[in-house]
Design a protein around this motif. Structure first.
Motif, mmCIF file in Angstrom:
data_model
loop_
_atom_site.group_PDB
_atom_site.id
_atom_site.type_symbol
_atom_site.label_atom_id
_atom_site.label_comp_id
_atom_site.label_asym_id
_atom_site.label_seq_id
_atom_site.Cartn_x
_atom_site.Cartn_y
_atom_site.Cartn_z
ATOM 1 N N PRO A 15 0.812 -1.216 0.000
ATOM 2 C CA PRO A 15 0.000 0.000 0.000
ATOM 3 C C PRO A 15 0.844 1.265 0.000
ATOM 4 C CG PRO A 15 -0.886 -1.605 1.547
ATOM 5 C CD PRO A 15 0.425 -2.149 1.085
ATOM 6 N N MET A 16 2.004 1.234 0.656
ATOM 7 C CA MET A 16 2.843 2.431 0.660
ATOM 8 C C MET A 16 3.359 2.748 -0.737
ATOM 9 S SD MET A 16 6.255 3.405 2.900
ATOM 10 C CE MET A 16 5.334 3.624 4.424
ATOM 11 N N LEU A 17 3.717 1.723 -1.511
ATOM 12 C CA LEU A 17 4.168 1.953 -2.880
ATOM 13 C C LEU A 17 3.064 2.594 -3.705
ATOM 14 C CD1 LEU A 17 6.205 1.656 -5.184
ATOM 15 C CD2 LEU A 17 5.383 -0.693 -5.511
ATOM 16 N N VAL A 18 1.841 2.118 -3.539
ATOM 17 C CA VAL A 18 0.713 2.694 -4.271
ATOM 18 C C VAL A 18 0.526 4.160 -3.883
ATOM 19 C CG1 VAL A 18 -1.781 2.562 -4.591
ATOM 20 C CG2 VAL A 18 -0.425 0.464 -4.496
ATOM 21 N N ARG A 19 0.639 4.448 -2.591
ATOM 22 C CA ARG A 19 0.468 5.832 -2.142
ATOM 23 C C ARG A 19 1.580 6.729 -2.675
ATOM 24 N NH1 ARG A 19 2.662 8.504 1.969
ATOM 25 N NH2 ARG A 19 3.427 6.645 3.065
ATOM 26 N N LEU A 20 2.813 6.232 -2.662
ATOM 27 C CA LEU A 20 3.941 7.029 -3.160
ATOM 28 C C LEU A 20 3.816 7.273 -4.660
ATOM 29 C CD1 LEU A 20 6.763 5.236 -1.160
ATOM 30 C CD2 LEU A 20 5.994 7.585 -0.807
ATOM 31 N N ALA A 21 3.305 6.290 -5.382
ATOM 32 C CA ALA A 21 3.100 6.478 -6.815
ATOM 33 C C ALA A 21 2.059 7.566 -7.062
ATOM 34 C CB ALA A 21 2.659 5.155 -7.450
ATOM 35 N N ARG A 134 14.763 3.079 -17.803
ATOM 36 C CA ARG A 134 13.383 3.134 -18.278
ATOM 37 C C ARG A 134 12.464 3.012 -17.077
ATOM 38 N NH1 ARG A 134 10.223 -1.040 -22.400
ATOM 39 N NH2 ARG A 134 8.188 -0.025 -22.247
ATOM 40 N N PRO A 135 11.834 4.079 -16.650
ATOM 41 C CA PRO A 135 10.934 4.009 -15.488
ATOM 42 C C PRO A 135 9.764 3.057 -15.739
ATOM 43 C CG PRO A 135 11.475 6.292 -16.038
ATOM 44 C CD PRO A 135 11.949 5.447 -17.180
ATOM 45 N N VAL A 136 9.316 2.412 -14.663
ATOM 46 C CA VAL A 136 8.211 1.469 -14.729
ATOM 47 C C VAL A 136 7.163 1.907 -13.724
ATOM 48 C CG1 VAL A 136 7.538 -0.953 -14.540
ATOM 49 C CG2 VAL A 136 9.851 -0.365 -15.274
ATOM 50 N N SER A 137 5.908 1.810 -14.090
ATOM 51 C CA SER A 137 4.849 2.215 -13.168
ATOM 52 C C SER A 137 4.793 1.269 -11.973
ATOM 53 C CB SER A 137 3.491 2.228 -13.866
ATOM 54 O OG SER A 137 3.059 0.907 -14.155
ATOM 55 N N ALA A 138 4.410 1.806 -10.827
ATOM 56 C CA ALA A 138 4.256 0.973 -9.637
ATOM 57 C C ALA A 138 3.198 -0.098 -9.866
ATOM 58 C CB ALA A 138 3.880 1.854 -8.443
ATOM 59 N N GLU A 139 2.160 0.236 -10.613
ATOM 60 C CA GLU A 139 1.110 -0.740 -10.911
ATOM 61 C C GLU A 139 1.673 -1.926 -11.674
ATOM 62 O OE1 GLU A 139 -3.209 -0.994 -13.222
ATOM 63 O OE2 GLU A 139 -1.872 0.720 -13.527
ATOM 64 N N ALA A 140 2.556 -1.659 -12.659
ATOM 65 C CA ALA A 140 3.149 -2.750 -13.438
ATOM 66 C C ALA A 140 4.034 -3.628 -12.562
ATOM 67 C CB ALA A 140 3.953 -2.183 -14.601
#
Length: 266
Positions: A15-21, A134-140
């Motif tokens: 959940p913290m990764l989702v919030r930071l994204a 190459r940045p990657v989305s947290a969702e991916a």
């Protein structure tokens, strides 16, 4: 997390990764099993003690001499541009670097995002010396982590093989494996764990785990037994209703008199 279908993770791995994204934060997300580096809420690098880094994937894999890697770190590490230096100096092509780095990011993120009981911390503004490729989305990253967990369990649902030394077993008559698994079995000596074998072979750790689970499912490596739970303690003894009386030696003389009296009446 709301969304429309399979493109989102219903229950966030972190959940913290989702919030930071959502915040578009920049910094380092520190967890028990690794670290994810974010720039503007996107994952640009990841590392874990359980996964070989980009350096091992490139050097042990034979694509880059170790001295070439060391020079790149020495000359560009302070500028957070090691990846860019490897391309600009002609040691790697753009596509090679991107594929290798993405593989290392997803590999390390899989372990960094594994279930943990320790604290999760975020250090704002911290970057990694490798630089952004190459940045990657947290969702991916979350979606791929879940997919990999499910894949491992579908192949062989006994996670004890992931951290135990890999001990090969004799193949059945006519049983064969592919070249990649043959190389893994050849390196396995009954003492090296999958993570250690990944470093020796210069392969991503997750792919090594997947091969080990496939070999276990085929009966070609040992599957350690789950730890035996400790036996429950015995039930407490029922308390005696009366205190125990001491046992005295029998009166031998009395017993003899009783015997003599009985014999006299026979």
């Amino acid at each position: 997390m709301s969304g429309s279908g399979a493109s989102t993770v219903a229950t966030p791995v972190s959940p913290m990764l989702v919030r930071l994204a959502a915040e578009k934060a920049t910094g380092a997300l520190l967890r028990d099993h690794g670290t994810l580096y974010l720039v503007d809420g996107r994952v640009v690098h990841a590392e874990s003690p359980a996964a070989p880094g980009v350096d091992i994937l490139l050097t042990a894999g034979g694509r880059l001499p170790r001295e070439g890697w060391d020079e790149a770190v020495d000359r560009a590490g302070a500028h957070r541009a090691v990846g860019r230096f490897l391309v600009d100096s002609g040691r790697l092509h753009d596509g090679e670097l991107e594929i290798c780095h993405l593989g290392a990011v997803f590999d390390a993120a899989f372990f960094a995002l594994s279930p943990t009981s320790g604290p999760t911390r975020f250090r704002y503004g911290v970057g990694h010396w490798f630089g952004t490729v190459r940045p990657v989305s947290a969702e991916a990253v979350e979606r791929e982590t879940v997919r990999r967990r499910e894949l491992l369990d579908a192949v062989w649902p006994y996670a004890a093989v992931d951290t135990s030394p890999v001990a090969p077993r004799r193949a059945a008559p006519g049983q064969t494996v592919g070249a990649r698994q043959r190389a893994l079995l050849a390196a396995a000596d009954g003492q090296l764990t999958p993570a250690e074998l990944a470093r020796v072979l210069g392969r991503p750790a997750f792919h090594t785990l997947l091969d080990v689970r496939r070999l276990a499912a085929a009966g070609l490596v040992d599957t350690p037994l789950d730890p035996v739970p400790p036996s429950p303690p015995p039930p407490p003894l029922m308390p005696a209703l009366l205190p125990a009386l001491p046992v005295a030696d029998p009166d031998i003389a009395l017993l003899r008199r009783l015997r003599d009296a009985l014999e006299a009446h026979l």
